[in-house]
Design a protein around this motif. Structure first.
Motif, PDB file in Angstrom:
ATOM      1  N   GLY A   1       0.741  -1.262   0.062  1.00 24.58           N
ATOM      2  CA  GLY A   1       0.005   0.036  -0.270  1.00 24.58           C
ATOM      3  C   GLY A   1       0.670   1.181  -0.074  1.00 24.58           C
ATOM      4  N   PHE A   2       1.873   1.314   0.906  1.00 27.80           N
ATOM      5  CA  PHE A   2       2.815   2.346   0.903  1.00 27.80           C
ATOM      6  C   PHE A   2       3.583   2.715  -0.519  1.00 27.80           C
ATOM      7  N   SER A   3       4.013   1.716  -1.098  1.00 30.57           N
ATOM      8  CA  SER A   3       4.699   1.935  -2.415  1.00 30.57           C
ATOM      9  C   SER A   3       3.665   2.420  -3.459  1.00 30.57           C
ATOM     10  N   THR A   4       2.544   1.815  -3.395  1.00 29.14           N
ATOM     11  CA  THR A   4       1.564   2.302  -4.250  1.00 29.14           C
ATOM     12  C   THR A   4       0.961   3.816  -4.360  1.00 29.14           C
ATOM     13  N   TRP A   5       0.580   3.927  -2.962  1.00 30.25           N
ATOM     14  CA  TRP A   5      -0.216   5.290  -2.515  1.00 30.25           C
ATOM     15  C   TRP A   5       0.788   6.470  -2.162  1.00 30.25           C
ATOM     16  N   TYR A   6       1.918   5.921  -1.431  1.00 28.55           N
ATOM     17  CA  TYR A   6       2.652   7.136  -0.813  1.00 28.55           C
ATOM     18  C   TYR A   6       3.932   7.395  -1.949  1.00 28.55           C
ATOM     19  N   LEU A   7       4.558   6.335  -2.333  1.00 28.01           N
ATOM     20  CA  LEU A   7       5.713   6.502  -3.341  1.00 28.01           C
ATOM     21  C   LEU A   7       5.376   6.613  -4.873  1.00 28.01           C
ATOM     22  N   GLY A   8       4.012   6.368  -5.212  1.00 20.33           N
ATOM     23  CA  GLY A   8       3.609   6.128  -6.542  1.00 20.33           C
ATOM     24  C   GLY A   8       4.232   5.002  -7.337  1.00 20.33           C
ATOM     25  N   GLN A   9       4.820   3.908  -6.768  1.00 19.14           N
ATOM     26  CA  GLN A   9       5.514   2.885  -7.302  1.00 19.14           C
ATOM     27  C   GLN A   9       4.457   1.644  -7.250  1.00 19.14           C
ATOM     28  N   PRO A  10       3.602   1.481  -8.059  1.00 15.75           N
ATOM     29  CA  PRO A  10       2.615   0.072  -7.748  1.00 15.75           C
ATOM     30  C   PRO A  10       3.523  -1.067  -8.015  1.00 15.75           C
ATOM     31  N   LEU A  11       3.203  -2.195  -7.461  1.00 15.42           N
ATOM     32  CA  LEU A  11       3.782  -3.491  -7.546  1.00 15.42           C
ATOM     33  C   LEU A  11       3.619  -4.101  -8.767  1.00 15.42           C
ATOM     34  N   LYS A  12       4.514  -4.829  -9.157  1.00 12.94           N
ATOM     35  CA  LYS A  12       4.204  -5.633 -10.652  1.00 12.94           C
ATOM     36  C   LYS A  12       3.828  -7.004 -10.147  1.00 12.94           C
ATOM     37  N   TRP A  13       3.578  -7.772 -11.280  1.00  5.91           N
ATOM     38  CA  TRP A  13       3.121  -9.050 -11.085  1.00  5.91           C
ATOM     39  C   TRP A  13       3.975  -9.959 -10.398  1.00  5.91           C
ATOM     40  N   ASN A  14       5.521  -9.740 -10.603  1.00  5.59           N
ATOM     41  CA  ASN A  14       6.590 -10.454 -10.152  1.00  5.59           C
ATOM     42  C   ASN A  14       6.736 -10.164  -8.302  1.00  5.59           C
TER      43      ASN A  14
END
Length: 112
Positions: A81-94
């Motif tokens: 959640g932090f990576s996606t919403w705070y850092l703007g770096q959504p997680l990839k499939w891997n």
């Protein structure tokens, strides 16, 4: 029920603090490193104020490996959640696949 849920809630809260302590500064790369370290230590204090009681109380219900496994899964959920919403770096499939393998490892820890 309270004895089982309180440690999980405390672990979740501690992971929110620790994620900010470890990764929050990545949005502020121009801030001097020493300032980032000192702020991170300050944030980590609150993480310890939740993590230590979570493990102490949780040890009455869970084994140490179970507590560690839960902590790892909660860390990954908070980080996702932090990576996606705070850092703007959504997680990839891997990333999700790797995190899923860690969740499977935690499930194994809970087997008798």
């Amino acid at each position: 029920m309270y004895e089982r849920l309180l440690p999980i809630a405390l672990l979740l809260g501690s992971n929110v603090f620790m994620t900010f302590a470890w990764y929050g500064h990545l949005k502020y790369k121009s801030t001097p490193l020493m300032a980032v370290i000192l702020v991170s230590w300050g944030i980590a204090f609150f993480e310890y104020c939740l993590m230590v009681p979570a493990n102490r109380l949780g040890s009455a219900v869970y084994s140490a490996p179970q507590l560690k496994g839960m902590q790892e899964v909660l860390t990954l959920l908070v980080f996702a959640g932090f990576s996606t919403w705070y850092l703007g770096q959504p997680l990839k499939w891997n990333h999700w696949a790797g995190f899923g393998l860690i969740a499977v490892a935690t499930w194994l820890i809970f087997l008798d």
